[in-house]
Write a protein that holds these residues in place. Sequence first.
Motif, PDB file in Angstrom:
ATOM      1  N   ALA A 160      61.859 105.730  19.414  1.00  0.00           N
ATOM      2  CA  ALA A 160      62.568 104.455  19.266  1.00  0.00           C
ATOM      3  C   ALA A 160      62.206 103.711  17.989  1.00  0.00           C
ATOM      4  O   ALA A 160      63.037 102.987  17.437  1.00  0.00           O
ATOM      5  CB  ALA A 160      62.282 103.566  20.478  1.00  0.00           C
ATOM      6  N   ALA A 161      60.978 103.840  17.526  1.00  0.00           N
ATOM      7  CA  ALA A 161      60.537 103.089  16.350  1.00  0.00           C
ATOM      8  C   ALA A 161      59.229 103.682  15.862  1.00  0.00           C
ATOM      9  O   ALA A 161      58.589 104.494  16.538  1.00  0.00           O
ATOM     10  CB  ALA A 161      60.365 101.604  16.687  1.00  0.00           C
ATOM     11  N   ALA A 162      58.822 103.258  14.661  1.00  0.00           N
ATOM     12  CA  ALA A 162      57.585 103.772  14.056  1.00  0.00           C
ATOM     13  C   ALA A 162      56.438 102.786  14.158  1.00  0.00           C
ATOM     14  O   ALA A 162      55.323 103.080  13.713  1.00  0.00           O
ATOM     15  CB  ALA A 162      57.824 104.121  12.588  1.00  0.00           C
ATOM     16  N   SER A 163      56.701 101.616  14.736  1.00  0.00           N
ATOM     17  CA  SER A 163      55.636 100.631  14.899  1.00  0.00           C
ATOM     18  C   SER A 163      55.968  99.745  16.084  1.00  0.00           C
ATOM     19  O   SER A 163      57.106  99.691  16.554  1.00  0.00           O
ATOM     20  CB  SER A 163      55.447  99.797  13.633  1.00  0.00           C
ATOM     21  N   LEU A 164      54.944  99.026  16.555  1.00  0.00           N
ATOM     22  CA  LEU A 164      55.065  98.223  17.770  1.00  0.00           C
ATOM     23  C   LEU A 164      54.272  96.937  17.605  1.00  0.00           C
ATOM     24  O   LEU A 164      53.105  96.965  17.207  1.00  0.00           O
ATOM     25  CB  LEU A 164      54.507  99.014  18.963  1.00  0.00           C
ATOM     26  N   VAL A 165      54.910  95.817  17.917  1.00  0.00           N
ATOM     27  CA  VAL A 165      54.194  94.541  17.970  1.00  0.00           C
ATOM     28  C   VAL A 165      53.708  94.320  19.401  1.00  0.00           C
ATOM     29  O   VAL A 165      54.450  94.567  20.361  1.00  0.00           O
ATOM     30  CB  VAL A 165      55.112  93.378  17.540  1.00  0.00           C
ATOM     31  N   THR A 166      52.466  93.884  19.548  1.00  0.00           N
ATOM     32  CA  THR A 166      51.936  93.570  20.871  1.00  0.00           C
ATOM     33  C   THR A 166      51.490  92.120  20.915  1.00  0.00           C
ATOM     34  O   THR A 166      50.985  91.575  19.927  1.00  0.00           O
ATOM     35  CB  THR A 166      50.745  94.469  21.247  1.00  0.00           C
ATOM     36  N   VAL A 167      51.692  91.498  22.069  1.00  0.00           N
ATOM     37  CA  VAL A 167      51.221  90.134  22.299  1.00  0.00           C
ATOM     38  C   VAL A 167      50.707  90.048  23.729  1.00  0.00           C
ATOM     39  O   VAL A 167      51.043  90.882  24.572  1.00  0.00           O
ATOM     40  CB  VAL A 167      52.337  89.085  22.094  1.00  0.00           C
ATOM     41  N   ALA A 168      49.904  89.028  23.993  1.00  0.00           N
ATOM     42  CA  ALA A 168      49.403  88.809  25.343  1.00  0.00           C
ATOM     43  C   ALA A 168      50.406  87.989  26.145  1.00  0.00           C
ATOM     44  O   ALA A 168      51.104  87.135  25.598  1.00  0.00           O
ATOM     45  CB  ALA A 168      48.057  88.091  25.294  1.00  0.00           C
ATOM     46  N   ALA A 169      50.446  88.237  27.440  1.00  0.00           N
ATOM     47  CA  ALA A 169      51.405  87.552  28.309  1.00  0.00           C
ATOM     48  C   ALA A 169      51.015  86.114  28.590  1.00  0.00           C
ATOM     49  O   ALA A 169      51.769  85.387  29.246  1.00  0.00           O
ATOM     50  CB  ALA A 169      51.542  88.306  29.628  1.00  0.00           C
ATOM     51  N   ASP A 170      49.836  85.694  28.118  1.00  0.00           N
ATOM     52  CA  ASP A 170      49.379  84.328  28.397  1.00  0.00           C
ATOM     53  C   ASP A 170      49.332  83.463  27.133  1.00  0.00           C
ATOM     54  O   ASP A 170      48.566  82.519  27.048  1.00  0.00           O
ATOM     55  CB  ASP A 170      47.994  84.359  29.059  1.00  0.00           C
ATOM     56  N   THR A 171      50.162  83.818  26.127  1.00  0.00           N
ATOM     57  CA  THR A 171      50.201  83.063  24.872  1.00  0.00           C
ATOM     58  C   THR A 171      51.584  82.430  24.719  1.00  0.00           C
ATOM     59  O   THR A 171      52.451  82.986  24.035  1.00  0.00           O
ATOM     60  CB  THR A 171      49.887  83.977  23.675  1.00  0.00           C
ATOM     61  N   PRO A 172      51.808  81.260  25.314  1.00  0.00           N
ATOM     62  CA  PRO A 172      53.171  80.716  25.391  1.00  0.00           C
ATOM     63  C   PRO A 172      53.669  79.999  24.140  1.00  0.00           C
ATOM     64  O   PRO A 172      54.820  79.561  24.115  1.00  0.00           O
ATOM     65  CB  PRO A 172      53.062  79.718  26.553  1.00  0.00           C
ATOM     66  N   PHE A 173      52.826  79.902  23.098  1.00  0.00           N
ATOM     67  CA  PHE A 173      53.230  79.135  21.913  1.00  0.00           C
ATOM     68  C   PHE A 173      53.275  79.994  20.649  1.00  0.00           C
ATOM     69  O   PHE A 173      53.009  79.519  19.544  1.00  0.00           O
ATOM     70  CB  PHE A 173      52.281  77.955  21.715  1.00  0.00           C
TER      71      PHE A 173
ATOM     72  N   PHE B 211      47.039  80.071  21.180  1.00  0.00           N
ATOM     73  CA  PHE B 211      46.324  79.540  22.349  1.00  0.00           C
ATOM     74  C   PHE B 211      46.699  80.355  23.571  1.00  0.00           C
ATOM     75  O   PHE B 211      47.880  80.592  23.838  1.00  0.00           O
ATOM     76  CB  PHE B 211      46.711  78.073  22.556  1.00  0.00           C
ATOM     77  N   ASN B 212      45.692  80.793  24.320  1.00  0.00           N
ATOM     78  CA  ASN B 212      45.985  81.585  25.515  1.00  0.00           C
ATOM     79  C   ASN B 212      45.422  80.903  26.757  1.00  0.00           C
ATOM     80  O   ASN B 212      44.406  80.213  26.711  1.00  0.00           O
ATOM     81  CB  ASN B 212      45.490  83.025  25.387  1.00  0.00           C
ATOM     82  N   VAL B 213      46.114  81.103  27.846  1.00  0.00           N
ATOM     83  CA  VAL B 213      45.804  80.429  29.106  1.00  0.00           C
ATOM     84  C   VAL B 213      44.951  81.358  29.962  1.00  0.00           C
ATOM     85  O   VAL B 213      45.455  82.320  30.555  1.00  0.00           O
ATOM     86  CB  VAL B 213      47.102  80.039  29.842  1.00  0.00           C
ATOM     87  N   ASN B 214      43.659  81.061  30.022  1.00  0.00           N
ATOM     88  CA  ASN B 214      42.733  81.886  30.795  1.00  0.00           C
ATOM     89  C   ASN B 214      42.221  81.215  32.049  1.00  0.00           C
ATOM     90  O   ASN B 214      41.760  81.887  32.970  1.00  0.00           O
ATOM     91  CB  ASN B 214      41.525  82.283  29.939  1.00  0.00           C
ATOM     92  N   THR B 215      42.242  79.886  32.080  1.00  0.00           N
ATOM     93  CA  THR B 215      41.645  79.130  33.178  1.00  0.00           C
ATOM     94  C   THR B 215      42.588  78.015  33.611  1.00  0.00           C
ATOM     95  O   THR B 215      43.526  77.662  32.885  1.00  0.00           O
ATOM     96  CB  THR B 215      40.316  78.492  32.722  1.00  0.00           C
ATOM     97  N   PRO B 216      42.348  77.405  34.763  1.00  0.00           N
ATOM     98  CA  PRO B 216      43.149  76.241  35.151  1.00  0.00           C
ATOM     99  C   PRO B 216      43.071  75.114  34.123  1.00  0.00           C
ATOM    100  O   PRO B 216      44.055  74.386  33.909  1.00  0.00           O
ATOM    101  CB  PRO B 216      42.537  75.832  36.492  1.00  0.00           C
ATOM    102  N   GLU B 217      41.923  74.978  33.465  1.00  0.00           N
ATOM    103  CA  GLU B 217      41.783  73.952  32.432  1.00  0.00           C
ATOM    104  C   GLU B 217      42.687  74.254  31.238  1.00  0.00           C
ATOM    105  O   GLU B 217      43.319  73.351  30.668  1.00  0.00           O
ATOM    106  CB  GLU B 217      40.321  73.852  31.990  1.00  0.00           C
ATOM    107  N   ASP B 218      42.765  75.518  30.867  1.00  0.00           N
ATOM    108  CA  ASP B 218      43.678  75.919  29.792  1.00  0.00           C
ATOM    109  C   ASP B 218      45.121  75.620  30.173  1.00  0.00           C
ATOM    110  O   ASP B 218      45.937  75.198  29.343  1.00  0.00           O
ATOM    111  CB  ASP B 218      43.545  77.420  29.497  1.00  0.00           C
TER     112      ASP B 218
END
Length: 216
Positions: A107-120, A197-204
């Motif tokens: 499908a492609a020669a490269s891939l971008v990855t991101v975390a599912a907890d980075t909403p911004f 910014f990633n959301v790891n805790t309730p405070e985050d």
Amino acid sequence: MSDQPPVSPLPPPPPALILAGGLGRRINAPALGATEKPLVPLGGRPLIVHVIDRLRPQAGPLFINANAPAGTYEGFGLPVLPDTIADYPGPLAGVLAGLDHLAETGAAASLVTVAADTPFLPDDLVARLTERYRESGTVVCAESGGQRHPVIALWPLAARTALRQSLEAGRLKVGLLLDALNAVTVSWEGLPDDPFFNVNTPEDLAIAEKRLAARQ
């Protein structure tokens, strides 16, 4: 007739993989009404929906890496790629699953990855990672505030073999692999608001709610 040479069209943007395969114990998702961290609500919508919305206008096809029971992520309309290495060895296994998919489908020669907890995520993420990759030919990671974000990156398909070897040998630290692959970075401003910014805790999560409300 113009003497200007024709302008070559830009290649399509690379596909992007949202890494949702982690265990996310620190946030205690069930206490927040979700079975998994990426499904925890932020502003009334699951965290992962914010990530999808940030990525969709700038990336090629989107995929989700997850190891959840069948159907957990079905409602988002994206293909789900489980780890191809057993025992949940961490985010690198998700990256490998994405690269394995590219190798199998061509499908492609490269891939971008991101975390599912980075909403911004920034809206120029894919473009800037891709531009740096064209210059370097190696893995490109995002950076903000002097901190490298190893799983927010562009991975060439050529990194797949080294990645699999590292995982199979039990070398699970992302930073060590990136150093071995001579990874480079692209920097974003981390202040006043870190785009990674990633959301790891309730405070985050509470911080993210305030930040989201300020944008609306």
